[in-house]
Scaffold this motif. Structure first.
Motif, PDB file in Angstrom:
ATOM      1  N   GLU A 157       0.828  -1.214   0.000  1.00  0.00           N
ATOM      2  CA  GLU A 157       0.000   0.000   0.000  1.00  0.00           C
ATOM      3  C   GLU A 157       0.856   1.254   0.000  1.00  0.00           C
ATOM      4  O   GLU A 157       0.557   2.218  -0.698  1.00  0.00           O
ATOM      5  CB  GLU A 157      -0.919   0.021   1.227  1.00  0.00           C
ATOM      6  CG  GLU A 157      -2.167  -0.779   1.073  1.00  0.00           C
ATOM      7  CD  GLU A 157      -3.059  -0.660   2.296  1.00  0.00           C
ATOM      8  OE1 GLU A 157      -2.991   0.368   3.009  1.00  0.00           O
ATOM      9  OE2 GLU A 157      -3.814  -1.591   2.545  1.00  0.00           O
ATOM     10  N   ARG A 158       1.936   1.230   0.794  1.00  0.00           N
ATOM     11  CA  ARG A 158       2.828   2.378   0.876  1.00  0.00           C
ATOM     12  C   ARG A 158       3.460   2.643  -0.493  1.00  0.00           C
ATOM     13  O   ARG A 158       3.553   3.789  -0.928  1.00  0.00           O
ATOM     14  CB  ARG A 158       3.904   2.137   1.921  1.00  0.00           C
ATOM     15  CG  ARG A 158       4.891   3.284   2.037  1.00  0.00           C
ATOM     16  CD  ARG A 158       5.889   3.022   3.159  1.00  0.00           C
ATOM     17  NE  ARG A 158       6.753   4.152   3.308  1.00  0.00           N
ATOM     18  CZ  ARG A 158       8.076   4.105   3.169  1.00  0.00           C
ATOM     19  NH1 ARG A 158       8.663   2.957   2.894  1.00  0.00           N
ATOM     20  NH2 ARG A 158       8.804   5.178   3.327  1.00  0.00           N
ATOM     21  N   ALA A 211       0.914   4.216  -2.798  1.00  0.00           N
ATOM     22  CA  ALA A 211       0.663   5.605  -2.414  1.00  0.00           C
ATOM     23  C   ALA A 211       1.811   6.512  -2.862  1.00  0.00           C
ATOM     24  O   ALA A 211       1.575   7.618  -3.373  1.00  0.00           O
ATOM     25  CB  ALA A 211       0.470   5.705  -0.903  1.00  0.00           C
ATOM     26  N   LEU A 254       1.686   9.513  -5.446  1.00  0.00           N
ATOM     27  CA  LEU A 254       2.114  10.823  -4.965  1.00  0.00           C
ATOM     28  C   LEU A 254       3.142  11.449  -5.912  1.00  0.00           C
ATOM     29  O   LEU A 254       3.052  12.630  -6.259  1.00  0.00           O
ATOM     30  CB  LEU A 254       2.696  10.709  -3.555  1.00  0.00           C
ATOM     31  CG  LEU A 254       3.238  11.993  -2.944  1.00  0.00           C
ATOM     32  CD1 LEU A 254       2.101  12.959  -2.660  1.00  0.00           C
ATOM     33  CD2 LEU A 254       3.995  11.681  -1.665  1.00  0.00           C
TER      34      LEU A 254
END
Length: 181
Positions: free
Chosen positions: A2-3, A6, A10
């Protein structure tokens, strides 16, 4: 996982936001923008694979019609204009910048990121950029190379900024610089 997703999203957004910085469009039809700094940072901060994916995500969004490129450009038409070589080169540039930053672990991060940004964001980016301009503008490679010369001073400033920003981010949040993780 998930990181990673993201961060990829970003940094794709970062490239888009840097397109909002006012641009200067040269006679060749290629704008001077801050977006190539975002491409360099994708590699130097996220590393080769994630940096590549961030740029590809942005290009997918652009292809779908979102005006996320400098000057509010978007849609499939941008892939058939004089900037097509640079668009092809962006993912390569991010990958090379990240790979060099990853491989130069023994060097100080500011130096590794600057070298990575130069090799990726200038050398690896200019090759398809020049070829694309030559094809789309019906110029020789020498003529297309002459058209990109005005970009060099600004891109060298972006190289230094990429090194400083990556190094500063590592000091402030060491875990955020995945190219060194």
């Amino acid at each position: 996982m998930e990181r990673n997703l993201a961060l990829i999203a970003l940094f794709a957004a970062l490239i888009a936001v840097l397109g909002l910085v006012p641009t200067i469009t040269l006679m060749s039809g290629v704008p001077i923008s801050a977006q190539s700094l975002g491409v360099m940072l994708c590699g130097t901060v996220l590393g080769a694979k994630r940096g590549l994916l961030a740029v590809l995500l942005l290009e997918l969004v652009v292809a779908l019609g979102v005006p996320a490129l400098a000057g509010g450009r978007g849609g499939l038409g941008v892939f058939f204009g004089p900037t097509v070589g640079f668009l092809i080169g962006w993912p390569i540039a991010a990958f090379v910048a990240g790979l060099v930053t990853e491989k130069l672990r023994s060097a100080p991060l500011v130096a590794a990121a600057s070298i990575g940004a130069f090799l990726g964001g200038v050398i690896a980016l200019y090759i398809p950029g020049i070829i694309g301009m030559a094809v789309m503008l019906d110029k020789t490679l020498a003529e297309a190379t002459a058209l990109v010369l005005p970009f060099i001073p600004g891109d060298l400033i972006k190289v230094v900024l990429a090194g400083l920003i990556t190094s500063g981010l590592a000091r402030a949040r060491p875990a955020a610089v995945l190219s060194r993780g």
